[in-house]
Design a protein around this motif. Structure first.
Motif, PDB file in Angstrom:
ATOM      1  N   VAL A  37       0.230  -1.390   0.022  1.00  6.83           N
ATOM      2  CA  VAL A  37       0.080   0.184  -0.192  1.00  6.83           C
ATOM      3  C   VAL A  37       0.632   1.024   0.624  1.00  6.83           C
ATOM      4  CG1 VAL A  37      -1.888   1.185   1.201  1.00  6.83           C
ATOM      5  CG2 VAL A  37      -1.742  -0.967   1.336  1.00  6.83           C
ATOM      6  N   LEU A  38       0.788   2.630  -0.616  1.00 11.24           N
ATOM      7  CA  LEU A  38       1.306   3.643  -0.998  1.00 11.24           C
ATOM      8  C   LEU A  38       1.059   4.300   0.863  1.00 11.24           C
ATOM      9  CD1 LEU A  38       2.427   5.687  -2.948  1.00 11.24           C
ATOM     10  CD2 LEU A  38       0.108   6.609  -2.104  1.00 11.24           C
ATOM     11  N   SER A  39       0.655   4.010   1.416  1.00  6.68           N
ATOM     12  CA  SER A  39       1.335   4.656   2.614  1.00  6.68           C
ATOM     13  C   SER A  39       1.956   4.460   3.588  1.00  6.68           C
ATOM     14  CB  SER A  39      -0.495   4.654   3.401  1.00  6.68           C
ATOM     15  OG  SER A  39      -0.820   3.218   3.904  1.00  6.68           O
ATOM     16  N   ASP A  40       1.909   2.490   3.243  1.00  3.00           N
ATOM     17  CA  ASP A  40       2.589   2.035   3.998  1.00  3.00           C
ATOM     18  C   ASP A  40       4.195   1.635   3.165  1.00  3.00           C
ATOM     19  OD1 ASP A  40       0.830   0.691   5.163  1.00  3.00           O
ATOM     20  OD2 ASP A  40       0.938  -1.103   4.648  1.00  3.00           O
ATOM     21  N   ARG A  77       5.553   4.782   1.929  1.00  5.34           N
ATOM     22  CA  ARG A  77       5.845   5.665   2.721  1.00  5.34           C
ATOM     23  C   ARG A  77       6.210   5.907   4.249  1.00  5.34           C
ATOM     24  NH1 ARG A  77       1.983   9.644   1.512  1.00  5.34           N
ATOM     25  NH2 ARG A  77       2.736  10.032  -0.865  1.00  5.34           N
ATOM     26  N   ALA A  78       5.414   5.010   4.298  1.00  6.10           N
ATOM     27  CA  ALA A  78       6.043   4.788   5.879  1.00  6.10           C
ATOM     28  C   ALA A  78       7.673   4.075   6.871  1.00  6.10           C
ATOM     29  CB  ALA A  78       4.968   3.665   6.744  1.00  6.10           C
ATOM     30  N   GLU A 138       2.240   3.781  12.097  1.00  7.45           N
ATOM     31  CA  GLU A 138       0.409   3.372  11.807  1.00  7.45           C
ATOM     32  C   GLU A 138       0.701   2.470  10.524  1.00  7.45           C
ATOM     33  OE1 GLU A 138      -4.063   4.688  11.126  1.00  7.45           O
ATOM     34  OE2 GLU A 138      -2.356   5.748  11.223  1.00  7.45           O
ATOM     35  N   MET A 139       0.349   1.442  10.249  1.00  5.57           N
ATOM     36  CA  MET A 139       0.105   0.194   8.921  1.00  5.57           C
ATOM     37  C   MET A 139      -0.835   0.345   8.063  1.00  5.57           C
ATOM     38  SD  MET A 139       3.925   0.313   8.718  1.00  5.57           S
ATOM     39  CE  MET A 139       3.740  -1.057   7.621  1.00  5.57           C
ATOM     40  N   SER A 140      -1.436   0.329   7.191  1.00  7.01           N
ATOM     41  CA  SER A 140      -2.567   0.007   6.341  1.00  7.01           C
ATOM     42  C   SER A 140      -2.866  -1.938   6.444  1.00  7.01           C
ATOM     43  CB  SER A 140      -2.623   0.653   5.517  1.00  7.01           C
ATOM     44  OG  SER A 140      -2.343   2.394   5.440  1.00  7.01           O
ATOM     45  N   ASP A 141      -1.489  -2.172   5.831  1.00  6.90           N
ATOM     46  CA  ASP A 141      -1.444  -3.701   5.817  1.00  6.90           C
ATOM     47  C   ASP A 141      -1.082  -4.914   6.655  1.00  6.90           C
ATOM     48  OD1 ASP A 141      -1.843  -6.612   4.637  1.00  6.90           O
ATOM     49  OD2 ASP A 141      -1.009  -5.687   2.961  1.00  6.90           O
ATOM     50  N   ASN A 148       2.655  -5.818   5.721  1.00  7.37           N
ATOM     51  CA  ASN A 148       3.658  -5.157   5.779  1.00  7.37           C
ATOM     52  C   ASN A 148       4.857  -4.965   7.045  1.00  7.37           C
ATOM     53  OD1 ASN A 148       3.681  -4.542   2.784  1.00  7.37           O
ATOM     54  ND2 ASN A 148       1.785  -2.818   3.454  1.00  7.37           N
ATOM     55  N   THR A 199       4.820  -1.141  15.579  1.00 11.67           N
ATOM     56  CA  THR A 199       3.941  -0.892  14.612  1.00 11.67           C
ATOM     57  C   THR A 199       2.164  -0.902  15.297  1.00 11.67           C
ATOM     58  OG1 THR A 199       3.847  -3.353  14.524  1.00 11.67           O
ATOM     59  CG2 THR A 199       5.636  -1.693  12.558  1.00 11.67           C
TER      60      THR A 199
END
Length: 90
Positions: free
Chosen positions: A2-5, A7-8, A29-32, A35, A49
């Motif tokens: 995921v793009l936000s992951d 970036r993190a 903070e992770m979305s998936d 990851n 995380t």
């Protein structure tokens, strides 16, 4: 990923590359959930995380099992939204 992951992960890589070394504790903070091990591998033991949808799902299940818990959380969230300065953080 995921793009936000992604970036993190880049931010964690940047933090670990600081010359003086990373001092402190970093929460990411992770979305998936898949990851999470990659970020922990890159960041080491200073990285903690949190998978937001996982936490929210667990809270919803606990509130369904214990109705009193839902009332307490509602009071806390309303108080936090209406008066953010009322809570003291350690």
């Amino acid at each position: 990923m995921v793009l936000s992951d992604a970036r993190a992960l880049r931010v964690v890589l940047s933090l670990t590359g600081v010359k003086e070394g990373l001092r402190g504790h970093v929460v990411v903070e992770m979305s998936d959930l898949d990851n999470e091990p990659l970020v922990k591998l890159v960041g080491g033991e200073l990285i903690e995380t949190v998978v937001a949808h996982d936490v929210i799902g667990r809270l919803m299940i606990q509130c369904a099992l214990q109705p009193g818990l839902a009332q307490i959380q509602e009071i806390m969230l309303i108080g936090l939204v209406l008066n953010p300065g009322s809570f003291q953080f350690l």
